[in-house]
Design an enzyme around this catalytic site. Structure first.
Site, PDB file in Angstrom:
ATOM      1  N   THR A  99     -51.517  41.139 -25.018  1.00  0.00           N
ATOM      2  CA  THR A  99     -50.970  40.048 -24.639  1.00  0.00           C
ATOM      3  C   THR A  99     -52.078  38.968 -24.477  1.00  0.00           C
ATOM      4  OG1 THR A  99     -49.023  40.791 -23.429  1.00  0.00           O
ATOM      5  CG2 THR A  99     -49.560  38.455 -23.159  1.00  0.00           C
ATOM      6  N   LYS A 174     -43.358  35.878 -26.505  1.00  0.00           N
ATOM      7  CA  LYS A 174     -43.815  36.593 -25.497  1.00  0.00           C
ATOM      8  C   LYS A 174     -44.033  35.533 -24.165  1.00  0.00           C
ATOM      9  CE  LYS A 174     -46.005  39.622 -22.548  1.00  0.00           C
ATOM     10  NZ  LYS A 174     -45.460  40.841 -21.898  1.00  0.00           N
ATOM     11  N   LYS A 249     -51.130  35.521 -15.623  1.00  0.00           N
ATOM     12  CA  LYS A 249     -51.530  35.768 -16.708  1.00  0.00           C
ATOM     13  C   LYS A 249     -50.771  35.025 -17.802  1.00  0.00           C
ATOM     14  CE  LYS A 249     -53.363  38.617 -20.474  1.00  0.00           C
ATOM     15  NZ  LYS A 249     -53.463  39.886 -21.064  1.00  0.00           N
TER      16      LYS A 249
HETATM   17  P1  NAD Z   1     -55.999  47.707 -18.654  1.00  0.00           P
HETATM   18  O1  NAD Z   1     -56.818  46.737 -18.031  1.00  0.00           O
HETATM   19  O2  NAD Z   1     -55.436  48.739 -17.802  1.00  0.00           O
HETATM   20  O3  NAD Z   1     -56.451  48.133 -20.246  1.00  0.00           O
HETATM   21  C1  NAD Z   1     -57.410  47.869 -20.968  1.00  0.00           C
HETATM   22  C2  NAD Z   1     -58.362  48.588 -21.522  1.00  0.00           C
HETATM   23  O4  NAD Z   1     -59.054  48.140 -22.458  1.00  0.00           O
HETATM   24  C3  NAD Z   1     -59.262  49.264 -20.357  1.00  0.00           C
HETATM   25  O5  NAD Z   1     -59.025  50.636 -20.412  1.00  0.00           O
HETATM   26  C4  NAD Z   1     -60.637  49.041 -20.892  1.00  0.00           C
HETATM   27  O6  NAD Z   1     -61.645  49.793 -20.684  1.00  0.00           O
HETATM   28  C5  NAD Z   1     -60.236  48.776 -22.446  1.00  0.00           C
HETATM   29  N1  NAD Z   1     -61.128  47.921 -23.057  1.00  0.00           N
HETATM   30  C6  NAD Z   1     -61.795  46.615 -22.855  1.00  0.00           C
HETATM   31  N2  NAD Z   1     -62.461  46.012 -23.725  1.00  0.00           N
HETATM   32  C7  NAD Z   1     -62.748  47.064 -24.634  1.00  0.00           C
HETATM   33  C8  NAD Z   1     -63.634  47.132 -25.775  1.00  0.00           C
HETATM   34  N3  NAD Z   1     -64.260  46.264 -26.212  1.00  0.00           N
HETATM   35  N4  NAD Z   1     -63.540  48.487 -26.273  1.00  0.00           N
HETATM   36  C9  NAD Z   1     -62.644  49.431 -26.132  1.00  0.00           C
HETATM   37  N5  NAD Z   1     -61.990  49.229 -24.979  1.00  0.00           N
HETATM   38  C10 NAD Z   1     -61.959  48.267 -24.361  1.00  0.00           C
HETATM   39  O7  NAD Z   1     -54.700  46.773 -19.182  1.00  0.00           O
HETATM   40  P2  NAD Z   1     -53.464  47.068 -19.370  1.00  0.00           P
HETATM   41  O8  NAD Z   1     -52.289  46.995 -18.146  1.00  0.00           O
HETATM   42  O9  NAD Z   1     -53.533  48.398 -20.019  1.00  0.00           O
HETATM   43  O10 NAD Z   1     -52.774  45.862 -20.246  1.00  0.00           O
HETATM   44  C11 NAD Z   1     -53.437  45.868 -21.666  1.00  0.00           C
HETATM   45  C12 NAD Z   1     -52.489  44.671 -22.295  1.00  0.00           C
HETATM   46  O11 NAD Z   1     -51.073  44.666 -22.228  1.00  0.00           O
HETATM   47  C13 NAD Z   1     -52.712  43.206 -21.521  1.00  0.00           C
HETATM   48  O12 NAD Z   1     -52.834  42.228 -22.615  1.00  0.00           O
HETATM   49  C14 NAD Z   1     -51.621  43.046 -20.697  1.00  0.00           C
HETATM   50  O13 NAD Z   1     -51.533  41.696 -20.733  1.00  0.00           O
HETATM   51  C15 NAD Z   1     -50.733  43.512 -21.460  1.00  0.00           C
HETATM   52  N6  NAD Z   1     -49.376  43.947 -20.851  1.00  0.00           N
HETATM   53  C16 NAD Z   1     -49.572  44.776 -19.747  1.00  0.00           C
HETATM   54  C17 NAD Z   1     -48.379  45.264 -19.090  1.00  0.00           C
HETATM   55  C18 NAD Z   1     -48.430  45.925 -17.954  1.00  0.00           C
HETATM   56  O14 NAD Z   1     -47.586  46.099 -17.223  1.00  0.00           O
HETATM   57  N7  NAD Z   1     -49.506  46.523 -17.639  1.00  0.00           N
HETATM   58  C19 NAD Z   1     -47.124  44.851 -19.609  1.00  0.00           C
HETATM   59  C20 NAD Z   1     -46.759  44.087 -20.803  1.00  0.00           C
HETATM   60  C21 NAD Z   1     -48.264  43.552 -21.462  1.00  0.00           C
END
Ligand code: NAD
Length: 302
Positions: A99, A174, A249
């Site tokens: 997102t 979204k 966010k």
């Molecule tokens: P998270 O922080 O758990 O995971 C993000 C991952 O990206 C981490 O493991 C981090 O190490 C990795 N990362 C960051 N920079 C990187 C790079 N340069 N190279 C490789 N890996 C890298 O976040 P999440 O909860 O999995 O959410 C991910 C996305 O999904 C976000 O944009 C969030 O807004 C969206 N989202 C989350 C949810 C939820 O309920 N968690 C629901 C809908 C959407």
């Protein structure tokens, strides 16, 4: 028929980890990369092979899926010196499921197309539980051809894959949807707080309002008042669910987009301010419906 067999998955956090596992279950050969070694170890357990860099992960893969925190991470992973653009196979498909802000999504997609790749922005609705169950809803932005190409990749992770329009349209849907959700949640919570102050039984108020013009999803499927909707987080100490921090966010992204596009969204701005206040008071890790505790003045009381 899709010719996609090999996928690089970058960003194996709370969402990306289980999504990559579902692509493995869907029969794809998945190579995973994350900055966290713990995330990589888990991906290995789930049947992915692992890489130590973006470049290593994407080399020779038919498709790349990214699930990263924000626009700056997506720009860096795609555009960096050892990034996706520099190392991916000619003509590969890219699905960014993070997102992020609409402008970053559009800029990255434009650059991808310029370089001869196919790209969609495909953010999801549904949290970790849906990511694990393979029941996410994907909102997809991109051309008709890109949408069709992405369908077989997104399908093993999805209950629905919906085409929203051109580049960035997935992100736009979204954030507009979640801005509306934040506003209706606050409105619903305020109505319950006032109803109780006026001496109404909250269940009676629910029974009547949910059949009258106050009816909305935040009330009937995710009620912030404990009781009327047994499955709502209100009945489970407001454990997320969808955290207030995530809602904040998305509301910030909506306000960014409102500013850049010169749109007046006063209720969206107010919703952002109220969720920021809730977050400052320590509510970030509770479900977003928990904002009712702040609005009722109960927050911080034992
Ligand atoms: P998270 O922080 O758990 O995971 C993000 C991952 O990206 C981490 O493991 C981090 O190490 C990795 N990362 C960051 N920079 C990187 C790079 N340069 N190279 C490789 N890996 C890298 O976040 P999440 O909860 O999995 O959410 C991910 C996305 O999904 C976000 O944009 C969030 O807004 C969206 N989202 C989350 C949810 C939820 O309920 N968690 C629901 C809908 C959407």
């Amino acid at each position: 028929m899709s010719t996609i067999k090999t996928i690089a998955f970058i960003g194996l956090g709370n969402m990306g980890g289980p999504m990559a596992a579902n692509l493995v279950k869907g029969g794809f050969d998945v190579m995973a990369f994350d900055l966290s070694q713990d995330a990589l170890a888990l991906a290995k357990k789930n049947g992915c092979s692992t890489a130590q860099s973006v470049a290593e992960a994407v080399t020779d893969k038919d498709a790349v899926v990214t699930m990263l925190p924000a626009g700056k991470h997506v720009r860096a992973v795609y555009g960096g010196a050892d990034g996706v653009f520099a190392s991916a196979k000619a003509g590969a498909l890219f699905c960014d499921c993070s997102t992020i802000d609409v402008q970053s999504a559009r800029d990255v997609a434009t650059e991808a197309k310029k370089l001869g790749f196919t790209m969609v922005d495909s953010p999801v609705s549904g949290g970790v539980v849906a990511a694990e169950a393979g029941t996410l809803a994907f909102m997809v932005g991109g051309t008709d051809g890109a949408f069709e190409a992405a369908m077989p990749v997104l399908d093993p992770m999805a209950k629905a894959v919906l085409h929203a329009g051109g580049d960035g349209a997935g992100q736009a849907v979204k954030i507009c949807n979640n801005m509306l959700l934040g506003i209706t949640m606050i409105g619903t919570a305020e109505a319950f707080v006032l109803a109780k102050k006026l001496g109404l039984d909250p269940q009676r108020f629910f029974d009547i309002s949910s059949k009258a013009s106050g009816q909305n999803w935040s009330m009937t499927s995710y009620c912030p008042e404990p009781g009327p909707v047994p499955t709502s987080p209100a009945n489970n100490d407001y454990k997320p669910g969808f955290s207030a921090a995530m809602m904040l966010k998305d509301l910030r992204l909506a306000q960014d987009a409102a500013q850049t596009s010169g749109t007046s969204t006063p209720l969206g701005a107010e919703a952002q301010a109220l969720y920021a206040m809730f977050d400052n008071l320590g509510g970030g890790n509770t479900d977003f419906s928990g904002i009712i505790q702040m609005l009722s003045g109960e927050m911080g009381k034992d």
